[in-house]
Design an enzyme around this catalytic site. Structure first.
Site, PDB file in Angstrom:
ATOM      1  N   ARG A  37       0.933  -1.250  -0.014  1.00  0.00           N
ATOM      2  CA  ARG A  37      -0.018   0.094   0.033  1.00  0.00           C
ATOM      3  C   ARG A  37       0.895   1.256   0.191  1.00  0.00           C
ATOM      4  O   ARG A  37       2.050   1.317   0.598  1.00  0.00           O
ATOM      5  CB  ARG A  37      -0.980  -0.096   1.256  1.00  0.00           C
ATOM      6  N   ARG A  96      -5.581  -2.496  -6.253  1.00  0.00           N
ATOM      7  CA  ARG A  96      -6.393  -2.948  -5.385  1.00  0.00           C
ATOM      8  C   ARG A  96      -7.549  -1.622  -5.321  1.00  0.00           C
ATOM      9  O   ARG A  96      -7.299  -0.538  -5.511  1.00  0.00           O
ATOM     10  CB  ARG A  96      -5.815  -2.920  -3.852  1.00  0.00           C
ATOM     11  N   SER A 107      -4.750  -7.666   5.822  1.00  0.00           N
ATOM     12  CA  SER A 107      -3.937  -8.186   4.680  1.00  0.00           C
ATOM     13  C   SER A 107      -5.056  -9.676   4.018  1.00  0.00           C
ATOM     14  O   SER A 107      -4.907  -9.577   2.779  1.00  0.00           O
ATOM     15  CB  SER A 107      -2.671  -8.988   5.258  1.00  0.00           C
ATOM     16  N   ARG A 186      17.148 -21.409  36.039  1.00  0.00           N
ATOM     17  CA  ARG A 186      17.332 -20.589  34.822  1.00  0.00           C
ATOM     18  C   ARG A 186      18.459 -21.318  33.978  1.00  0.00           C
ATOM     19  O   ARG A 186      19.509 -21.536  34.143  1.00  0.00           O
ATOM     20  CB  ARG A 186      17.908 -19.334  35.182  1.00  0.00           C
TER      21      ARG A 186
END
Length: 432
Positions: A37, A96, A107, A186
């Site tokens: 666009r 478009r 989209s 961790r």
């Protein structure tokens, strides 16, 4: 792993469209589609903004066309300038409607409109123009998940090693908690496989998924994992210079790349100079040459690249000035006629080279044939549109203001990448 390649700009629009067709046993029509666009809010006309010498959308179109996987390659746009660039890079254009060109248009809505006008399409491969490190091998391997392995849709992901935490409202006193981590246990990065995240490069889906389910991730669904170095998203990585460095290192540069540039032709007027002639009171003619440009040419010479400067019969530069320039840069100056290719072809042949071994920097319409033929070619930013369309690289500075230096650095980077790839290939052969 495929290495980066430059675009072979000799291919015409018709040749690009025909070469994008791959013979298959099934009769499905597979279309590549890029949505572009014109009303980008972040960066005006971002989709065609120059990134490392190529319009942003050109990186994706080049990879799609060169993959040879598509029956058609399309750009859906509402903007004339984007249409012009898309066609120059081998795409057909779907204009478009205003209905799907609004800021809040999705989209999927835009793709559905495309399918309404192109009922021959069976599989849509939607590429994001903002992912310029896409390579043809990504396209082939991902699309085969549909055409060979029977999936209905596939999308691109990248592996991230990031620990995620719950966001809490400021001042609420609420305590945050981890989503994908036990702090007491961790893990080291090398002990944790990480997580797969969408990288936005592409979404492929069969037409029925898009039409019936209203999205691109349905049916029998899978993903295609891309390495982090190829996962550049300009929507996120707004720092354009940083993105350019990533693309120069990991982008796809086309099917034909010179392994080693051995000869460079460079126009004096319009490239090495800005085309102006200064006259002194005594009538002496002078031109201005940027020291950055001459330093760049010397850098090429140090890497055993011969440099030949070009002037034309109608060039107003005084022969004495040309001689001084020749002595200063220590390279030959050749005079060419109205069609430079006629004169330069014999030089290339005498040196027993091919045009893929040549870098060419031009400026005007007369240079178009040479820009197309050369393995690497460039024009300054102020070159006319006809020359820009033919060039494989468009420099950011204007002629006489550092454009030659930028192009010489690009040539040296390509040489370095080719050398690294040859070394990697040698290691791979040895290990094999």
């Amino acid at each position: 792993m495929a290495s980066a390649r430059r675009r072979n700009n000799e291919t015409s629009l018709d040749e690009c469209q025909s070469s994008s067709k791959l013979p298959r046993n099934d009769k499905s029509h597979i279309a590549a589609l890029i949505l572009a666009r014109g009303g980008s809010k972040g960066i005006p006309l971002k989709n065609i903004k120059m990134l490392a010498g190529v319009p942003l959308i050109g990186w994706v179109l080049r990879a799609a066309v060169d993959s040879e996987m598509f029956d058609s390659v399309w750009v859906s746009t509402d903007h004339d300038k984007i249409e012009e660039v898309a066609k120059a890079w081998g795409a057909q254009v779907h204009r478009r409607s205003p209905k799907v060109s609004r800021d809040f248009s999705s989209s999927v809505e835009t793709i559905q409109e495309f399918l309404e006008h192109h009922k021959e399409v069976d599989i849509v491969c939607h590429f994001q123009a903002t992912s310029p490190c896409l390579h043809p091998f990504h396209v082939k391997e991902a699309l085969e998940k549909i055409t060979v392995h029977g999936y209905d849709s596939v999308f691109a992901v990248v592996r991230r090693h990031q620990f995620r935490w719950k966001e809490v409202e400021k001042g609420s006193g609420e305590q945050t908690v981890p989503f994908n981590l036990e702090p007491a246990k961790r893990p080291r990065r090398q002990d944790w496989p990480g997580e797969l995240c969408e990288n936005g490069s592409f979404y492929f889906a069969k037409k029925e998924i898009i039409e019936k389910e209203g999205h691109l991730q349905g049916g029998k669904l899978t993903y295609y994992e891309m390495l982090p170095e190829y996962s550049v998203d300009i929507d996120v990585d707004i720092d354009w210079p940083v993105a350019e460095q990533r693309v120069l290192r990991y982008g796809y540069f086309g099917k034909v790349t010179p392994e080693v540039v051995r000869l460079m032709f460079c126009n004096i007027s319009g490239c090495l100079t800005d085309g102006k002639i200064f006259m002194s009171v005594s009538g002496e003619a002078m031109v201005s040459v940027n020291t950055r440009d001459t330093t760049g040419l010397r850098m090429l010479q140090e890497e055993q690249v011969e440099v030949i400067l070009l002037t034309t019969e109608k060039d107003p530069i005084d022969p004495a000035l040309l001689k001084k320039l020749e002595d200063r840069i220590k390279c030959k100056v050749e005079k060419v006629g109205k069609e430079p290719l006629n004169d330069l072809q014999s030089i290339v042949e005498k040196k027993k080279l091919e045009w893929k071994d040549v870098a060419f920097m031009g400026f005007d319409q007369a240079d178009v044939k040479c820009l197309n033929l050369a393995g690497l070619s460039a024009v300054p930013d102020d070159a006319p549109a006809v020359a820009k369309k033919a060039a494989k690289y468009i420099c950011r500075p204007a002629g006489g203001s550092g454009a030659v230096r930028e192009f010489t650095e690009h040539i040296l980077l390509q040489k370095q990448m080719a050398k690294s790839q040859r070394e990697q290939d040698r290691i791979d052969r040895h290990n094999f």
